[in-house]
Design a protein around this motif. Structure first.
Motif, PDB file in Angstrom:
ATOM      1  N   LYS A 128      60.624  21.819  65.342  1.00  0.00           N
ATOM      2  CA  LYS A 128      61.446  22.813  66.046  1.00  0.00           C
ATOM      3  C   LYS A 128      62.296  23.612  65.068  1.00  0.00           C
ATOM      4  O   LYS A 128      62.411  24.831  65.179  1.00  0.00           O
ATOM      5  N   ARG A 135      62.125  27.634  64.304  1.00  0.00           N
ATOM      6  CA  ARG A 135      63.305  28.508  64.374  1.00  0.00           C
ATOM      7  C   ARG A 135      63.483  29.264  63.063  1.00  0.00           C
ATOM      8  O   ARG A 135      63.775  30.468  63.054  1.00  0.00           O
ATOM      9  N   GLN A 165      63.374  33.297  62.520  1.00  0.00           N
ATOM     10  CA  GLN A 165      64.503  34.034  61.932  1.00  0.00           C
ATOM     11  C   GLN A 165      64.074  34.791  60.676  1.00  0.00           C
ATOM     12  O   GLN A 165      64.510  35.927  60.454  1.00  0.00           O
TER      13      GLN A 165
END
Length: 90
Positions: A46, A50, A54
Motif C-alpha cells: 500500500k 501511494r 505521488q
C-alpha cells in the motif's frame, strides 16, 4: 442482522444487545485490527502504491524537477556504491 453501512473491518457495530454477540463482534474486530497491523507485506504494498502515485503526480506537475530528482538520486546511489567498493578494496 441490522443494516450496516460501510463499516471498517476493525469497527464494532453499534446496537448489539446480546452479550455473546457483542463479545464475538469485539473479538472479530480485534483480530482484524491485529491482522491489519501485522500484515507487513500488505502495508508495504500500500505504501509503495501511494509513493508511486505521488511520484507520478509530481512528475506530471513538474517534469523538470522530477528529472532532476531522479538524476540526484542516481548520483547519490552511485557515490554510495563507489565509496563502499573503495572502502572494501582497501
Amino acid at each position: 442482522m441490522t443494516s450496516e453501512l460501510s463499516l471498517p473491518r476493525t469497527a464494532v457495530p453499534l446496537g448489539i444487545t446480546d452479550p455473546v454477540e457483542s463479545a464475538r463482534a469485539e473479538l472479530k474486530a480485534a483480530l482484524a485490527a491485529i491482522e491489519e497491523k501485522a500484515n507487513v507485506p500488505k502495508r508495504v504494498a500500500k505504501a509503495t502504491d501511494r509513493g508511486v502515485t505521488q511520484a507520478r503526480a509530481f512528475a506530471q506537475r513538474q517534469p523538470a524537477a522530477a528529472v532532476a530528482a531522479v538524476v540526484g538520486v542516481a548520483a547519490a546511489v552511485g557515490v554510495f556504491v563507489w565509496g563502499a567498493v573503495r572502502l572494501y578494496t582497501r
